[in-house]
Design an enzyme around this catalytic site. Sequence first.
Site, PDB file in Angstrom:
ATOM      1  N   GLU A   1      94.777   4.209  26.802  1.00  0.00           N
ATOM      2  CA  GLU A   1      94.929   5.664  27.436  1.00  0.00           C
ATOM      3  C   GLU A   1      96.191   6.366  26.848  1.00  0.00           C
ATOM      4  O   GLU A   1      96.112   7.623  26.683  1.00  0.00           O
ATOM      5  CB  GLU A   1      94.967   5.476  29.117  1.00  0.00           C
ATOM      6  CG  GLU A   1      94.986   6.508  29.495  1.00  0.00           C
ATOM      7  CD  GLU A   1      93.705   7.086  29.718  1.00  0.00           C
ATOM      8  OE1 GLU A   1      92.760   6.673  30.181  1.00  0.00           O
ATOM      9  OE2 GLU A   1      93.756   8.602  29.712  1.00  0.00           O
TER      10      GLU A   1
ATOM     11  N   ARG B   1      85.096  -7.113  30.552  1.00  0.00           N
ATOM     12  CA  ARG B   1      85.058  -6.310  31.813  1.00  0.00           C
ATOM     13  C   ARG B   1      83.996  -5.004  31.537  1.00  0.00           C
ATOM     14  O   ARG B   1      83.994  -4.466  30.418  1.00  0.00           O
ATOM     15  CB  ARG B   1      86.481  -5.726  31.925  1.00  0.00           C
ATOM     16  CG  ARG B   1      86.542  -4.870  33.005  1.00  0.00           C
ATOM     17  CD  ARG B   1      87.168  -3.379  32.941  1.00  0.00           C
ATOM     18  NE  ARG B   1      86.622  -2.831  31.968  1.00  0.00           N
ATOM     19  CZ  ARG B   1      87.028  -1.566  31.517  1.00  0.00           C
ATOM     20  NH1 ARG B   1      88.347  -1.219  31.972  1.00  0.00           N
ATOM     21  NH2 ARG B   1      86.696  -0.695  30.606  1.00  0.00           N
TER      22      ARG B   1
ATOM     23  N   HIS C   1      93.141   8.549  37.173  1.00  0.00           N
ATOM     24  CA  HIS C   1      93.867   9.715  36.552  1.00  0.00           C
ATOM     25  C   HIS C   1      94.686  10.564  37.705  1.00  0.00           C
ATOM     26  O   HIS C   1      94.308  10.325  38.755  1.00  0.00           O
ATOM     27  CB  HIS C   1      92.982  10.705  35.623  1.00  0.00           C
ATOM     28  CG  HIS C   1      92.583   9.951  34.319  1.00  0.00           C
ATOM     29  ND1 HIS C   1      93.496  10.437  33.359  1.00  0.00           N
ATOM     30  CD2 HIS C   1      92.024   9.195  34.044  1.00  0.00           C
ATOM     31  CE1 HIS C   1      92.862   9.759  32.412  1.00  0.00           C
ATOM     32  NE2 HIS C   1      92.160   8.712  32.765  1.00  0.00           N
TER      33      HIS C   1
ATOM     34  N   HIS D   1     123.704  12.325  53.940  1.00  0.00           N
ATOM     35  CA  HIS D   1     123.310  11.285  53.166  1.00  0.00           C
ATOM     36  C   HIS D   1     124.427  10.636  52.648  1.00  0.00           C
ATOM     37  O   HIS D   1     124.292   9.144  52.811  1.00  0.00           O
ATOM     38  CB  HIS D   1     122.510  11.888  52.250  1.00  0.00           C
ATOM     39  CG  HIS D   1     121.077  12.642  52.658  1.00  0.00           C
ATOM     40  ND1 HIS D   1     119.916  12.171  52.277  1.00  0.00           N
ATOM     41  CD2 HIS D   1     121.010  13.369  53.534  1.00  0.00           C
ATOM     42  CE1 HIS D   1     118.945  12.678  52.617  1.00  0.00           C
ATOM     43  NE2 HIS D   1     119.493  13.481  53.522  1.00  0.00           N
TER      44      HIS D   1
HETATM   45  C1  LIG Z   1      87.236   8.221  29.497  1.00  0.00           C
HETATM   46  C2  LIG Z   1      87.713   7.755  28.345  1.00  0.00           C
HETATM   47  O1  LIG Z   1      88.961   7.868  28.112  1.00  0.00           O
HETATM   48  S1  LIG Z   1      86.767   6.727  27.464  1.00  0.00           S
HETATM   49  C3  LIG Z   1      87.633   6.045  25.908  1.00  0.00           C
HETATM   50  C4  LIG Z   1      87.864   7.405  24.939  1.00  0.00           C
HETATM   51  N1  LIG Z   1      88.236   6.744  23.758  1.00  0.00           N
HETATM   52  C5  LIG Z   1      87.824   7.159  22.781  1.00  0.00           C
HETATM   53  O2  LIG Z   1      87.018   8.113  22.582  1.00  0.00           O
HETATM   54  C6  LIG Z   1      88.270   6.409  21.548  1.00  0.00           C
HETATM   55  C7  LIG Z   1      88.408   7.379  20.370  1.00  0.00           C
HETATM   56  N2  LIG Z   1      87.129   7.871  19.931  1.00  0.00           N
HETATM   57  C8  LIG Z   1      86.656   8.047  18.718  1.00  0.00           C
HETATM   58  O3  LIG Z   1      87.424   7.514  17.804  1.00  0.00           O
HETATM   59  C9  LIG Z   1      85.330   8.588  18.434  1.00  0.00           C
HETATM   60  O4  LIG Z   1      85.039   9.192  19.734  1.00  0.00           O
HETATM   61  C10 LIG Z   1      84.143   7.402  18.199  1.00  0.00           C
HETATM   62  C11 LIG Z   1      84.521   6.679  16.984  1.00  0.00           C
HETATM   63  C12 LIG Z   1      84.245   6.355  19.494  1.00  0.00           C
HETATM   64  C13 LIG Z   1      82.951   8.028  18.123  1.00  0.00           C
HETATM   65  O5  LIG Z   1      82.970   9.005  17.167  1.00  0.00           O
HETATM   66  P1  LIG Z   1      81.678   9.738  16.698  1.00  0.00           P
HETATM   67  O6  LIG Z   1      80.556   8.764  16.350  1.00  0.00           O
HETATM   68  O7  LIG Z   1      82.116  10.671  15.772  1.00  0.00           O
HETATM   69  O8  LIG Z   1      81.023  10.581  18.118  1.00  0.00           O
HETATM   70  P2  LIG Z   1      81.726  11.638  19.149  1.00  0.00           P
HETATM   71  O9  LIG Z   1      83.188  11.195  19.412  1.00  0.00           O
HETATM   72  O10 LIG Z   1      81.424  12.906  18.534  1.00  0.00           O
HETATM   73  O11 LIG Z   1      80.975  11.571  20.335  1.00  0.00           O
HETATM   74  C14 LIG Z   1      80.590  10.343  21.016  1.00  0.00           C
HETATM   75  C15 LIG Z   1      79.497   9.528  20.951  1.00  0.00           C
HETATM   76  O12 LIG Z   1      79.570   8.395  21.525  1.00  0.00           O
HETATM   77  C16 LIG Z   1      78.319   8.247  22.641  1.00  0.00           C
HETATM   78  N3  LIG Z   1      79.016   7.834  23.819  1.00  0.00           N
HETATM   79  C17 LIG Z   1      79.915   8.246  24.688  1.00  0.00           C
HETATM   80  N4  LIG Z   1      80.108   7.438  25.510  1.00  0.00           N
HETATM   81  C18 LIG Z   1      79.574   6.376  25.349  1.00  0.00           C
HETATM   82  C19 LIG Z   1      79.588   5.208  25.978  1.00  0.00           C
HETATM   83  N5  LIG Z   1      80.526   4.741  27.163  1.00  0.00           N
HETATM   84  N6  LIG Z   1      78.576   4.128  25.545  1.00  0.00           N
HETATM   85  C20 LIG Z   1      77.969   4.508  24.656  1.00  0.00           C
HETATM   86  N7  LIG Z   1      77.847   5.576  23.693  1.00  0.00           N
HETATM   87  C21 LIG Z   1      78.786   6.509  24.310  1.00  0.00           C
HETATM   88  C22 LIG Z   1      78.131   9.894  22.731  1.00  0.00           C
HETATM   89  O13 LIG Z   1      76.897  10.180  23.166  1.00  0.00           O
HETATM   90  C23 LIG Z   1      78.104  10.231  21.540  1.00  0.00           C
HETATM   91  O14 LIG Z   1      77.070   9.832  20.651  1.00  0.00           O
HETATM   92  P3  LIG Z   1      76.269  10.637  19.365  1.00  0.00           P
HETATM   93  O15 LIG Z   1      77.064  10.295  18.472  1.00  0.00           O
HETATM   94  O16 LIG Z   1      74.999  10.254  19.487  1.00  0.00           O
HETATM   95  O17 LIG Z   1      76.627  12.260  19.804  1.00  0.00           O
HETATM   96  O1  LIG Z   2      87.458   1.953  31.055  1.00  0.00           O
HETATM   97  C1  LIG Z   2      87.931   2.357  32.024  1.00  0.00           C
HETATM   98  O2  LIG Z   2      87.692   1.852  33.111  1.00  0.00           O
HETATM   99  C2  LIG Z   2      88.447   3.672  32.351  1.00  0.00           C
HETATM  100  C3  LIG Z   2      88.258   4.448  30.839  1.00  0.00           C
HETATM  101  C4  LIG Z   2      88.994   5.673  31.116  1.00  0.00           C
HETATM  102  O3  LIG Z   2      89.952   6.109  30.508  1.00  0.00           O
HETATM  103  C5  LIG Z   2      88.574   6.805  32.101  1.00  0.00           C
HETATM  104  O4  LIG Z   2      87.401   6.719  32.791  1.00  0.00           O
HETATM  105  O5  LIG Z   2      89.591   7.726  32.678  1.00  0.00           O
HETATM  106 ZN   LIG Z   3      91.415   7.405  31.474  1.00  0.00          ZN
END
Ligand SMILES: CC(=O)SCCNC(=O)CCNC(=O)[C@H](O)C(C)(C)COP(=O)(O)OP(=O)(O)OC[C@H]1O[C@@H](n2cnc3c(N)ncnc32)[C@H](O)[C@@H]1OP(=O)(O)O
Ligand SMILES: O=C(O)CCC(=O)C(=O)O
Ligand SMILES: [Zn+2]
Length: 428
Positions: free
Chosen positions: A58, A177, A240, A335
């Site tokens: 995060e 998880r 958050h 205080h």
């Molecule tokens: C709430 C949070 O903090 S969740 C955690 C967030 N962490 C991250 O995003 C890690 C860093 N992310 C990345 O490097 C990129 O987003 C990657 C490698 C995961 C994916 O990259 P890309 O393939 O270029 O896709 P992009 O980021 O544009 O979009 C996300 C894709 O994941 C899909 N997706 C989003 N959440 C999920 C999920 N939880 N489970 C499955 N698929 C998901 C979306 O539909 C989208 O798919 P699409 O390619 O068909 O449009």
């Molecule tokens: O994986 C989780 O439980 C939290 C993911 C995340 O960062 C969020 O939903 O804000």
């Molecule tokens: Zn978060």
Amino acid sequence: MCSDHAPAAEIPAVNGTPNGTNGVTNGRRQPKLPYQQHHSDERSNTGRFQIIESTLREGEQFANAFYDTETKIKIATALSDFGVEYIELTSPVASPQSRADCEAICKLGLKAKILTHVRCTMEDAKVAVATGVDGVDVVIGTSQILRDHSHHKSMAEITETAIEVVKWIKSQGVEVRFSSEDSFRSNIVDLLSLYQAVDKAGCDRVGVADTVGVATPRQVYKLVRTLRDVVSCDIETHFHNDTMCAVANAHAALEAGATHVDTSVLGIGERNGITPLGGLLARMIVESPDYVKSRYKLAKLKEIEDLVADVVQVNVPFNNPITGYSAFSHKAGIHSKAILAKPETYEILNPSDWGVKRWIHFSSRLTGWNAIKSRAGQLGLIITDEQAKQLTQKIKAMADVRPLAIDDTDSIIRSFCLEHQPEDQPDQ
Ligand SMILES: CC(=O)SCCNC(=O)CCNC(=O)[C@H](O)C(C)(C)COP(=O)(O)OP(=O)(O)OC[C@H]1O[C@@H](n2cnc3c(N)ncnc32)[C@H](O)[C@@H]1OP(=O)(O)O
Ligand SMILES: O=C(O)CCC(=O)C(=O)O
Ligand SMILES: [Zn+2]
């Protein structure tokens, strides 16, 4: 540290904890306070929670964060030494370097278990397991708004994939998880049946996430309490801080039976971040001092916060719990007098538990004679109560005109004592 504009005297922390009322002091059991927590509710885990530290997942989503491999190793090692039970790393599918770093951290043999965080797909899960992590945190959005605009999957599709992914990860001998993103804007009935399904599939933990910072402690308590009766596995929580409820929500979750809390150092994360490690521990030590002190090296908190603040190029906020510049400073005369007599009067946390210092200000228009007498004593000057009162009036008169630095006030104290020596000085 105290600046010249905030003159203060460092007063050694006294023996005993400010929470002495929790237990036995000087061989005598202390009376309970009316608002003290009693851990009486069987489901409450406020005295037995675990931390999933997500500065390296995060926290990497914080606007300023860029971690090279060496920095990640430094932070992971410091957190493990501090005592957090789990360290969560960025998804290995994010980039080749993210994957290599994840593999490198797994090989360090740290005491903390290493987790990585991936989308709910078999492809991501396979890459995660191949890195050598102890556990995989799988996540997918369950609210209508995320289903419509993020991944376009129905609840039935989510459930089917979640069961497949959970079972496969478990079959690899790796902890798993399953978490719903945006839990508090999700349909409760859908959510509970999804959690029930993954629990049955062998999940070690289910996760509740307030992804947008919308939840209140009451809502958190209600959801986690209901979930506690529906699943038998552990319950992780992620809050958050958009409306500054992240610590209170984590506490409410533990009271309701959650077992794990996600934190990051200084709370860094997407937008204004999540439950901060230091803030959570400040909250928890008040009611579970023995548990918190036995598990975490609290005196290392400042070092870790300074390390992360430096890496992501921010200052530790002045009002940060424990380590903020003014977290243990006392200024107003009322205080200061009481703090000098007994720190517990205005402190529920003991700075010495955290290796930080308490400061008593002594040169403002709000200063009282007790603080001045104490400062004179620190300077090796003994004055009577009457003299301290006269001297305080002089200091107040000066402080009404301009801010006084420590040196200014010390000079006024010294010259007052010189004027009143030798005949006015009491016998030493
Ligand atoms: C709430 C949070 O903090 S969740 C955690 C967030 N962490 C991250 O995003 C890690 C860093 N992310 C990345 O490097 C990129 O987003 C990657 C490698 C995961 C994916 O990259 P890309 O393939 O270029 O896709 P992009 O980021 O544009 O979009 C996300 C894709 O994941 C899909 N997706 C989003 N959440 C999920 C999920 N939880 N489970 C499955 N698929 C998901 C979306 O539909 C989208 O798919 P699409 O390619 O068909 O449009
Ligand atoms: O994986 C989780 O439980 C939290 C993911 C995340 O960062 C969020 O939903 O804000
Ligand atoms: Zn978060």
